[in-house]
Design an enzyme around this catalytic site. Sequence first.
Site, PDB file in Angstrom:
ATOM      1  N   TYR A 154       0.863  -1.284  -0.036  1.00  0.00           N
ATOM      2  CA  TYR A 154      -0.065  -0.074   0.147  1.00  0.00           C
ATOM      3  C   TYR A 154       0.875   1.329   0.078  1.00  0.00           C
ATOM      4  O   TYR A 154       0.591   2.275  -0.257  1.00  0.00           O
ATOM      5  CB  TYR A 154      -0.844  -0.115   1.165  1.00  0.00           C
ATOM      6  CG  TYR A 154      -2.278   0.910   0.970  1.00  0.00           C
ATOM      7  CD1 TYR A 154      -3.090   0.464  -0.031  1.00  0.00           C
ATOM      8  CD2 TYR A 154      -2.866   1.458   1.865  1.00  0.00           C
ATOM      9  CE1 TYR A 154      -4.142   1.351  -0.075  1.00  0.00           C
ATOM     10  CE2 TYR A 154      -3.872   2.279   1.846  1.00  0.00           C
ATOM     11  CZ  TYR A 154      -4.672   2.236   0.755  1.00  0.00           C
ATOM     12  OH  TYR A 154      -5.821   2.646   0.885  1.00  0.00           O
ATOM     13  N   LYS A 161      -3.391   7.918   3.684  1.00  0.00           N
ATOM     14  CA  LYS A 161      -4.623   7.606   4.699  1.00  0.00           C
ATOM     15  C   LYS A 161      -4.602   7.832   6.072  1.00  0.00           C
ATOM     16  O   LYS A 161      -5.441   8.450   6.717  1.00  0.00           O
ATOM     17  CB  LYS A 161      -5.045   6.128   4.388  1.00  0.00           C
ATOM     18  CG  LYS A 161      -5.576   5.556   3.140  1.00  0.00           C
ATOM     19  CD  LYS A 161      -6.886   6.349   2.730  1.00  0.00           C
ATOM     20  CE  LYS A 161      -7.575   5.790   1.463  1.00  0.00           C
ATOM     21  NZ  LYS A 161      -8.512   6.635   0.801  1.00  0.00           N
TER      22      LYS A 161
HETATM   23  N1  LIG Z   1     -11.568  -0.248  -2.981  1.00  0.00           N
HETATM   24  C1  LIG Z   1     -10.849  -0.571  -1.785  1.00  0.00           C
HETATM   25  O1  LIG Z   1     -10.522  -1.797  -1.235  1.00  0.00           O
HETATM   26  C2  LIG Z   1     -11.149   0.609  -0.772  1.00  0.00           C
HETATM   27  C3  LIG Z   1     -11.248   0.389   0.579  1.00  0.00           C
HETATM   28  C4  LIG Z   1     -11.003   1.347   1.647  1.00  0.00           C
HETATM   29  C5  LIG Z   1     -10.955   2.543   0.930  1.00  0.00           C
HETATM   30  N2  LIG Z   1     -11.344   2.784  -0.010  1.00  0.00           N
HETATM   31  C6  LIG Z   1     -11.226   4.393  -0.482  1.00  0.00           C
HETATM   32  O2  LIG Z   1     -12.543   4.748  -1.238  1.00  0.00           O
HETATM   33  C7  LIG Z   1     -12.628   5.652  -1.738  1.00  0.00           C
HETATM   34  C8  LIG Z   1     -13.061   5.276  -3.391  1.00  0.00           C
HETATM   35  O3  LIG Z   1     -12.295   4.589  -4.066  1.00  0.00           O
HETATM   36  P1  LIG Z   1     -12.860   2.957  -4.673  1.00  0.00           P
HETATM   37  O4  LIG Z   1     -12.266   2.110  -4.203  1.00  0.00           O
HETATM   38  O5  LIG Z   1     -14.327   3.311  -4.656  1.00  0.00           O
HETATM   39  O6  LIG Z   1     -12.320   3.366  -6.207  1.00  0.00           O
HETATM   40  P2  LIG Z   1     -12.560   4.194  -7.649  1.00  0.00           P
HETATM   41  O7  LIG Z   1     -11.580   4.216  -8.371  1.00  0.00           O
HETATM   42  O8  LIG Z   1     -13.956   3.723  -8.184  1.00  0.00           O
HETATM   43  O9  LIG Z   1     -13.056   5.558  -7.097  1.00  0.00           O
HETATM   44  C9  LIG Z   1     -11.844   6.469  -6.817  1.00  0.00           C
HETATM   45  C10 LIG Z   1     -12.262   7.913  -7.455  1.00  0.00           C
HETATM   46  O10 LIG Z   1     -11.016   8.821  -7.151  1.00  0.00           O
HETATM   47  C11 LIG Z   1     -11.376   9.730  -8.068  1.00  0.00           C
HETATM   48  N3  LIG Z   1     -10.064  10.618  -8.337  1.00  0.00           N
HETATM   49  C12 LIG Z   1      -8.821  10.248  -8.479  1.00  0.00           C
HETATM   50  N4  LIG Z   1      -8.246  11.412  -8.486  1.00  0.00           N
HETATM   51  C13 LIG Z   1      -9.046  12.667  -8.437  1.00  0.00           C
HETATM   52  C14 LIG Z   1      -8.809  13.954  -8.516  1.00  0.00           C
HETATM   53  N5  LIG Z   1      -7.612  14.432  -8.663  1.00  0.00           N
HETATM   54  N6  LIG Z   1      -9.898  14.749  -8.507  1.00  0.00           N
HETATM   55  C15 LIG Z   1     -10.978  14.294  -8.280  1.00  0.00           C
HETATM   56  N7  LIG Z   1     -11.252  12.830  -8.084  1.00  0.00           N
HETATM   57  C16 LIG Z   1     -10.290  12.063  -8.353  1.00  0.00           C
HETATM   58  C17 LIG Z   1     -11.385   8.774  -9.324  1.00  0.00           C
HETATM   59  O11 LIG Z   1     -11.629   9.309 -10.687  1.00  0.00           O
HETATM   60  C18 LIG Z   1     -12.271   7.781  -8.813  1.00  0.00           C
HETATM   61  O12 LIG Z   1     -13.686   8.442  -9.220  1.00  0.00           O
HETATM   62  C19 LIG Z   1     -10.946   6.126  -1.974  1.00  0.00           C
HETATM   63  O13 LIG Z   1     -10.783   7.079  -1.122  1.00  0.00           O
HETATM   64  C20 LIG Z   1     -10.221   4.768  -1.694  1.00  0.00           C
HETATM   65  O14 LIG Z   1      -8.916   4.809  -1.104  1.00  0.00           O
HETATM   66  C21 LIG Z   1     -11.299   1.913  -1.086  1.00  0.00           C
END
Ligand SMILES: NC(=O)c1ccc[n+]([C@@H]2O[C@H](COP(=O)([O-])OP(=O)(O)OC[C@H]3O[C@@H](n4cnc5c(N)ncnc54)[C@H](O)[C@@H]3O)[C@@H](O)[C@H]2O)c1
Length: 255
Positions: A154, A161
Amino acid sequence: MGILEGKKILVAGVLTEASIAFATARIAQEQGATVVLSNFGRALSLCQRIAKRLPQEAPVVELDVTNTEHLSTLADRLREHVDGLDGVVHSIGFAPQEAMGEGFPEVAWEHAATAFQVSSWSLASLTQACRPLFGDTASVVGLTFDATVAWPVYGWMGAAKAALESTSRYLARELGPEGVRVNLVAAGPLRTMAMKSIPGSAQFEEAWETRAPLGWSVTDTEPSGKAVCALLSDWFPATTGEIVHVDGGFHAVGV
Ligand SMILES: NC(=O)c1ccc[n+]([C@@H]2O[C@H](COP(=O)([O-])OP(=O)(O)OC[C@H]3O[C@@H](n4cnc5c(N)ncnc54)[C@H](O)[C@@H]3O)[C@@H](O)[C@H]2O)c1
């Protein structure tokens, strides 16, 4: 009546139907909210396409959290769709490939800096950009991956985070007197675009498979979306600076 009846909510970060933000936007609408989406660049057109798959097609505004003009004009552009905001969902995260994987101490500042700007600082800048639209109360909810421990692969995303988690507490402290609650959902691993971009992220899936007391599905974003909607609702009126784990109980057990 839904728990978000009459509420107006910005959901930032819908990229695909697998996005946590997509489940959140869908459940928010089902619970009575008016939803506006945002995304940027190539993701903007994908978001516009996916917006049509919601129960009600949601308007989409452009927001790249690294673009100061996007941030400074956001409130005015949102006013074209809603007359105020009751909630903001920050479902945004990004770290360059160079900042993830092994080799943590070798990563150059520019790569780590991008991870911090997009994944941590943006919780504050997005909240600030939306502040003119808040009424007597508002709820800001972000997504984290439990940053109290160090994970394999990570890398600087994990450090970002940890900064996000701290940022949410500082925002909660300063904006509480204005009626603004700021909370995070710590989700377990989900097969979204963001997770798939991390080299070696299958390790998380394997760990959750054997350890999560409630079991865990890496393709089911509904539990996370529901938790975000609960935190957006009036059912957590005295909760701020909190991190709610939606991970099948993984964080609570050793092995
Ligand atoms: N997928 C997992 O396992 C997981 C677990 C815990 C937390 N998260 C967190 O959940 C959140 C959403 O991620 P996800 O997993 O749904 O993936 P995802 O890829 O669907 O969403 C990530 C989003 O961030 C946007 N993004 C990236 N750079 C950007 C910028 N400069 N300006 C505006 N938007 C931007 C992307 O366009 C995308 O829509 C993130 O914070 C991620 O770290 C994800």
